[in-house]
Design a protein around this motif. Structure first.
Motif, PDB file in Angstrom:
ATOM      1  N   SER A 193      49.382  60.351  23.165  1.00  0.00           N
ATOM      2  CA  SER A 193      48.354  61.355  23.463  1.00  0.00           C
ATOM      3  C   SER A 193      48.830  62.333  24.527  1.00  0.00           C
ATOM      4  CB  SER A 193      47.063  60.666  23.930  1.00  0.00           C
ATOM      5  OG  SER A 193      46.464  59.952  22.876  1.00  0.00           O
ATOM      6  N   ALA A 194      49.535  61.828  25.544  1.00  0.00           N
ATOM      7  CA  ALA A 194      50.015  62.701  26.613  1.00  0.00           C
ATOM      8  C   ALA A 194      50.990  63.738  26.075  1.00  0.00           C
ATOM      9  CB  ALA A 194      50.669  61.865  27.710  1.00  0.00           C
ATOM     10  N   ALA A 204      49.304  70.851  36.048  1.00  0.00           N
ATOM     11  CA  ALA A 204      50.102  71.965  35.522  1.00  0.00           C
ATOM     12  C   ALA A 204      49.342  73.278  35.608  1.00  0.00           C
ATOM     13  CB  ALA A 204      50.509  71.674  34.081  1.00  0.00           C
ATOM     14  N   ARG A 205      48.043  73.255  35.370  1.00  0.00           N
ATOM     15  CA  ARG A 205      47.241  74.468  35.441  1.00  0.00           C
ATOM     16  C   ARG A 205      47.103  74.968  36.875  1.00  0.00           C
ATOM     17  NH1 ARG A 205      42.432  72.416  31.350  1.00  0.00           N
ATOM     18  NH2 ARG A 205      43.544  72.846  29.374  1.00  0.00           N
ATOM     19  N   ARG A 206      46.940  74.044  37.799  1.00  0.00           N
ATOM     20  CA  ARG A 206      46.714  74.422  39.189  1.00  0.00           C
ATOM     21  C   ARG A 206      48.014  74.771  39.912  1.00  0.00           C
ATOM     22  NH1 ARG A 206      41.979  73.372  42.285  1.00  0.00           N
ATOM     23  NH2 ARG A 206      42.334  73.780  44.509  1.00  0.00           N
ATOM     24  N   TYR A 207      49.104  74.098  39.516  1.00  0.00           N
ATOM     25  CA  TYR A 207      50.398  74.305  40.184  1.00  0.00           C
ATOM     26  C   TYR A 207      51.463  74.567  39.114  1.00  0.00           C
ATOM     27  CZ  TYR A 207      47.677  71.756  43.704  1.00  0.00           C
ATOM     28  OH  TYR A 207      46.686  71.332  44.562  1.00  0.00           O
ATOM     29  N   PRO A 208      51.431  75.723  38.483  1.00  0.00           N
ATOM     30  CA  PRO A 208      52.327  75.985  37.347  1.00  0.00           C
ATOM     31  C   PRO A 208      53.806  76.008  37.712  1.00  0.00           C
ATOM     32  CG  PRO A 208      51.168  77.983  38.011  1.00  0.00           C
ATOM     33  CD  PRO A 208      50.512  76.860  38.752  1.00  0.00           C
ATOM     34  N   SER A 209      54.139  76.142  38.991  1.00  0.00           N
ATOM     35  CA  SER A 209      55.557  76.187  39.374  1.00  0.00           C
ATOM     36  C   SER A 209      56.089  74.822  39.809  1.00  0.00           C
ATOM     37  CB  SER A 209      55.770  77.197  40.502  1.00  0.00           C
ATOM     38  OG  SER A 209      54.986  76.873  41.635  1.00  0.00           O
ATOM     39  N   ALA A 210      55.269  73.782  39.713  1.00  0.00           N
ATOM     40  CA  ALA A 210      55.717  72.429  40.050  1.00  0.00           C
ATOM     41  C   ALA A 210      56.435  71.810  38.849  1.00  0.00           C
ATOM     42  CB  ALA A 210      54.542  71.562  40.465  1.00  0.00           C
ATOM     43  N   ASP A 211      57.339  70.882  39.136  1.00  0.00           N
ATOM     44  CA  ASP A 211      58.035  70.134  38.090  1.00  0.00           C
ATOM     45  C   ASP A 211      57.331  68.784  37.926  1.00  0.00           C
ATOM     46  OD1 ASP A 211      59.946  72.147  37.837  1.00  0.00           O
ATOM     47  OD2 ASP A 211      61.230  71.256  39.377  1.00  0.00           O
ATOM     48  N   ARG A 257      45.817  63.530  31.041  1.00  0.00           N
ATOM     49  CA  ARG A 257      44.706  64.378  31.482  1.00  0.00           C
ATOM     50  C   ARG A 257      44.978  64.979  32.855  1.00  0.00           C
ATOM     51  NH1 ARG A 257      41.148  64.854  36.022  1.00  0.00           N
ATOM     52  NH2 ARG A 257      39.252  65.905  35.299  1.00  0.00           N
ATOM     53  N   ASN A 258      45.418  64.161  33.796  1.00  0.00           N
ATOM     54  CA  ASN A 258      45.664  64.670  35.149  1.00  0.00           C
ATOM     55  C   ASN A 258      46.851  65.614  35.183  1.00  0.00           C
ATOM     56  OD1 ASN A 258      43.549  63.161  36.258  1.00  0.00           O
ATOM     57  ND2 ASN A 258      44.867  61.409  36.647  1.00  0.00           N
ATOM     58  N   TYR A 292      43.488  52.562  19.936  1.00  0.00           N
ATOM     59  CA  TYR A 292      42.366  53.342  19.413  1.00  0.00           C
ATOM     60  C   TYR A 292      41.581  54.035  20.522  1.00  0.00           C
ATOM     61  CZ  TYR A 292      43.537  50.551  15.348  1.00  0.00           C
ATOM     62  OH  TYR A 292      44.222  49.959  14.322  1.00  0.00           O
ATOM     63  N   GLN A 293      41.502  53.379  21.693  1.00  0.00           N
ATOM     64  CA  GLN A 293      40.748  53.970  22.794  1.00  0.00           C
ATOM     65  C   GLN A 293      41.307  55.317  23.232  1.00  0.00           C
ATOM     66  OE1 GLN A 293      39.469  51.947  26.307  1.00  0.00           O
ATOM     67  NE2 GLN A 293      39.346  49.961  25.311  1.00  0.00           N
ATOM     68  N   ARG A 294      42.622  55.514  23.077  1.00  0.00           N
ATOM     69  CA  ARG A 294      43.223  56.753  23.551  1.00  0.00           C
ATOM     70  C   ARG A 294      42.616  57.989  22.895  1.00  0.00           C
ATOM     71  NH1 ARG A 294      47.107  59.033  20.190  1.00  0.00           N
ATOM     72  NH2 ARG A 294      47.767  57.767  18.407  1.00  0.00           N
ATOM     73  N   HIS A 295      42.040  57.819  21.720  1.00  0.00           N
ATOM     74  CA  HIS A 295      41.479  58.961  20.994  1.00  0.00           C
ATOM     75  C   HIS A 295      40.187  59.475  21.626  1.00  0.00           C
ATOM     76  CE1 HIS A 295      44.417  58.623  17.795  1.00  0.00           C
ATOM     77  NE2 HIS A 295      44.148  57.328  17.698  1.00  0.00           N
ATOM     78  N   PHE A 296      39.463  58.605  22.363  1.00  0.00           N
ATOM     79  CA  PHE A 296      38.234  59.053  23.014  1.00  0.00           C
ATOM     80  C   PHE A 296      38.232  58.730  24.507  1.00  0.00           C
ATOM     81  CE2 PHE A 296      37.557  54.970  20.847  1.00  0.00           C
ATOM     82  CZ  PHE A 296      37.156  54.155  21.895  1.00  0.00           C
ATOM     83  N   TYR A 297      39.402  58.356  25.032  1.00  0.00           N
ATOM     84  CA  TYR A 297      39.520  57.952  26.433  1.00  0.00           C
ATOM     85  C   TYR A 297      39.039  59.053  27.371  1.00  0.00           C
ATOM     86  CZ  TYR A 297      41.737  56.265  30.732  1.00  0.00           C
ATOM     87  OH  TYR A 297      41.973  55.845  32.019  1.00  0.00           O
TER      88      TYR A 297
END
Length: 218
Positions: free
Chosen positions: A83-84, A63-70, A57-58, A17-22
């Motif tokens: 959630s991920a 992905a936003r900062r390094y869009p060409s990384a795998d 989250r991280n 349940y915590q994952r919903h507001f983590y």
């Protein structure tokens, strides 16, 4: 093996349940995560693994900062990975996310030979055999790769009452700040460069272990 199953069951029960507001709640006290991400300095095609990636989250920020990384992620809690995966549902190139134990993995778990960056964010304080998780993470780095860690420190620059209250509160969530984290990193950093900084007067610790550079092949 039994300990890993027990830990997985504990994490699933806690986060069902915590994952919903983590993410909403943790942003107020998990300091240093974005500083860690800014320091990854990923290049095109770099393989980035997050240990105990939780809700993702991280990985979203990476992905936003390094869009060409795998990107890759593992977590012992299937509930957190629900959630991920949802965060990347519409992504063109989502990370590969696996249920796995930080104390029992290799790059081959993901079909890789190694990673260029490995991230452990506020997870060592929750992993029972955290020293083993560190050993495996260091061993999973490519030459020239780096391990990036942020976690609760020892609040060395803060009042004693604050540290006592924080440690008591964190224990309710199976969180135990690792007082000897830096010593363990130093012991495992032969042939590597270790950088360390306290954040918020020791509220959190940020460490980067940089392995030897690749040797050019001519």
């Amino acid at each position: 093996m039994a300990e890993a199953r027990d830990h997985a069951a504990t994490m699933d029960a806690m986060y069902r349940y915590q994952r919903h507001f983590y993410d909403l709640t943790r942003k107020y006290y998990l300091f240093g995560r974005d500083r860690l991400i800014a320091g990854l300095d990923c290049g095109a095609g770099d393989k980035v693994l997050e240990i105990a990636c939780g809700t993702g989250r991280n990985l979203v920020q990476i992905a936003r900062r390094y869009p060409s990384a795998d990107l890759y992620g593992l977590d012992i809690s299937e509930q957190m990975l629900v959630s991920a995966r949802a965060k990347f549902r519409n992504a063109a190139s989502p990370p590969r996310l696996l249920v796995a134990d930080a104390c029992d993995f290799t790059p081959a778990t993901f079909g890789q030979s190694g990673f260029d960056r490995i991230v452990i964010s506020y997870a060592l304080s929750m992993i029972p055999d955290w020293q083993q998780a560190l050993r495996l993470s260091i061993g999973a780095l490519n030459p020239g790769g780096s391990l990036h860690i942020v976690d609760f420190g020892q609040q060395e620059g803060l009042p004693a009452w604050f540290r006592a209250a924080l440690v008591t509160w964190l224990s309710r969530f199976h969180v135990n700040p690792r007082a000897d984290m830096l010593a363990v990193l130093e012991a495992g950093s032969a042939g590597a460069r270790l950088r360390f900084e306290p954040i918020g007067r020791g509220y959190a610790w940020h460490a980067v272990l940089q392995t030897q550079e690749r040797i050019p092949v001519f």
